[in-house]
Motif scaffolding. Sequence first.
Motif, PDB file in Angstrom:
ATOM      1  N   THR A 122       0.793  -1.229   0.000  1.00 37.30           N
ATOM      2  CA  THR A 122       0.000   0.000   0.000  1.00 37.30           C
ATOM      3  C   THR A 122       0.823   1.275   0.000  1.00 37.30           C
ATOM      4  O   THR A 122       0.340   2.326  -0.404  1.00 37.30           O
ATOM      5  CB  THR A 122      -0.929   0.046   1.233  1.00 37.30           C
ATOM      6  OG1 THR A 122      -0.101  -0.158   2.388  1.00 37.30           O
ATOM      7  CG2 THR A 122      -1.985  -1.025   1.161  1.00 37.30           C
ATOM      8  N   SER A 142       3.222   4.423  -0.733  1.00 35.52           N
ATOM      9  CA  SER A 142       3.437   5.113  -2.000  1.00 35.52           C
ATOM     10  C   SER A 142       4.898   5.004  -2.426  1.00 35.52           C
ATOM     11  O   SER A 142       5.218   5.036  -3.596  1.00 35.52           O
ATOM     12  CB  SER A 142       3.008   6.573  -1.905  1.00 35.52           C
ATOM     13  OG  SER A 142       3.920   7.280  -1.087  1.00 35.52           O
ATOM     14  N   ARG A 145       7.575   2.213  -2.316  1.00 29.36           N
ATOM     15  CA  ARG A 145       7.721   0.803  -1.976  1.00 29.36           C
ATOM     16  C   ARG A 145       9.149   0.354  -2.209  1.00 29.36           C
ATOM     17  O   ARG A 145       9.720   0.638  -3.260  1.00 29.36           O
ATOM     18  CB  ARG A 145       6.801  -0.041  -2.857  1.00 29.36           C
ATOM     19  CG  ARG A 145       5.360   0.027  -2.416  1.00 29.36           C
ATOM     20  CD  ARG A 145       4.623  -1.224  -2.820  1.00 29.36           C
ATOM     21  NE  ARG A 145       4.940  -1.634  -4.186  1.00 29.36           N
ATOM     22  CZ  ARG A 145       5.085  -2.887  -4.555  1.00 29.36           C
ATOM     23  NH1 ARG A 145       4.960  -3.855  -3.671  1.00 29.36           N
ATOM     24  NH2 ARG A 145       5.355  -3.193  -5.810  1.00 29.36           N
ATOM     25  N   VAL A 197       8.014   4.141  -6.983  1.00 30.87           N
ATOM     26  CA  VAL A 197       7.389   5.398  -6.566  1.00 30.87           C
ATOM     27  C   VAL A 197       6.451   5.820  -7.684  1.00 30.87           C
ATOM     28  O   VAL A 197       6.574   5.344  -8.810  1.00 30.87           O
ATOM     29  CB  VAL A 197       8.457   6.494  -6.326  1.00 30.87           C
ATOM     30  CG1 VAL A 197       9.396   6.111  -5.200  1.00 30.87           C
ATOM     31  CG2 VAL A 197       9.255   6.774  -7.594  1.00 30.87           C
ATOM     32  N   PRO A 198       5.510   6.717  -7.365  1.00 32.75           N
ATOM     33  CA  PRO A 198       4.648   7.196  -8.447  1.00 32.75           C
ATOM     34  C   PRO A 198       5.536   7.825  -9.536  1.00 32.75           C
ATOM     35  O   PRO A 198       6.515   8.488  -9.212  1.00 32.75           O
ATOM     36  CB  PRO A 198       3.787   8.260  -7.768  1.00 32.75           C
ATOM     37  CG  PRO A 198       3.864   7.946  -6.303  1.00 32.75           C
ATOM     38  CD  PRO A 198       5.184   7.309  -6.074  1.00 32.75           C
TER      39      PRO A 198
END
Length: 551
Positions: A203, A205, A207, A265-266
């Motif tokens: 979960t 953001s 990881r 990461v995003p």
Amino acid sequence: MVKELVENALDAGARRIEIEVLSAGRELIAVSDDGCGIPAEEVPLALARHATSKLERAQDLFAIRTLGFRGEALASIAAVSRLELVSRTAQDDRGTRVQVEGGEAGAAQPIGAPVGTAVRVRDLFFNVPARLKFLKSDNTERRRITEWVTRYALAYPRVSFRLRLDGRERFYSPGQGDRREVLAALFGAQAAREMLALPEEPTASIRVTGFVSPPSVSRSNRRGLTFFVNGRWVQDPSLVAAVTQAYRALLMVGRYPMAVLFIDVPPEAVDVNVHPAKAEVRFREPEAVLTVVQRTVRATLLGQATPPAMDLGRSWAEGWRHETAGVPGPDWQAAHAALRNLPQPMPLQLHPRPGSEGGMPLLRAVGQVGGTYLVAEGPDGLYLIDQHAAHERVLFERLMAQRQEGSLECQALLEPETVSLSHEQAQSLESQLDALRALGFDVEPFGGSTFRVRAIPQILSALSPVQALWTLVEDFEEDESPLAEEVEARIAARVCKRAAIKAGQVLALAEQQQLLRDLEACSSPRTCPHGRPTMIHLSVESLERQFGRRG
Ligand code: ADP
Ligand code: MG
């Protein structure tokens, strides 16, 4: 080049990628995949500079999800080689073939082909021979290619990779999603088994997943640290530092952990545009990422790793480090710690004598400090001798002399033993078998990355053959020396380092004296084979100055 072609295959969603390389890439690099393929009408475009199908809108550049995005790789490779591209999409019932020679593209032709893309690059730099010079040695290139493919196999465990170098299969991953299997190719089976998996936190953001070595498994260089950010392999000193920091007080000085970390990461949180080769990244919030990396690794180490075994052969300095790490050590270590923490006296002029030329004076052994340094008296003052460095020097000169005379002693094993290495190590080892033989190792390839040890040098006879070989392969990866003699000397130096008396080993006075005698007999007694000083001299004069006997 292999990297660019493999990245294209991954971007195309391939599940199977086959790579064939001849003569370290100078003769042939062929990469074929079963990805989405290129529609017939777009094939010529794919080979044009700055043509990429991967950016729909300009702002995509700031949120890159694919590995390629510049549209340069194919065009620049085609400009300096003879390139053939065959591709077919599932919608087309025939494939398309284009040949480019030194940037001159021929006409696209239909051709029967499976769905996917195959690129063959021949005669690299045939039209710019000057650039051939910039290729590294074949060995280095081969190793780099293997490294690349192995890394991508780790990042994409669901893709099956096959790499053949000069007709031999060097790497294969089945693509079943099992990363540990690939780890073995990178680090060797043994180390791979011991690597600790980081916990999955789906979960978060930021990881961080992957594997890290337990403190009991380490290397002498940083090359065992591999990072992927959003599936892209990156080299980033701050990530290296973050991981190394996580091992604080768990590893000896000069030892480095191994790790393969996947940082996700995003896409908008990272800028991959920093470096043309795209091996660098810039996080929008580096602090946050580095903190998560360090914490996750540290927690894994402390939660799962058993504290490093204490053996009494350890140096006091190390004992002290373990103390500070909160790992209880035996009492003698506490004593050493106390010694270590004594207030430092005024700075002495502890000059190691410059240069290794010249011998050394006759010394009388006085005793040993911390089980590590010999204290000796000479005609002109006091000498502190690093027993390990000194013994390394003694063994080294003895070994090289025996080698010269052809009287090198080796110990044949009753039962040959097999050692399995990583692909990289195996490649390096293979190229140095002759040098090893000259020094008393009898090692032969035994299929794949496995080797069979039949004999080891006499001076390593206290080690298991596996350990003996490990002392060497660990550092091979860093060697680039083309000179056979130099390679041999370096291997010899490493052998001696391993065989020498360790710091922390208590020596009787007679043994201390013998070591000094042996050192005196050396032609370069003042440095160890790696160039560090073996002794520090406190002259009578400087002692007198320190005690205020002289102005
Ligand atoms: P980039 O990858 O940066 O887009 P390249 O020069 O590497 O640029 O490739 C140009 C284009 O050719 C890609 O955008 C893609 O459309 C196509 N292409 C190249 N290789 C493949 C492949 N293996 N499978 C499918 N398409 C490919
Ligand atoms: Mg590309």
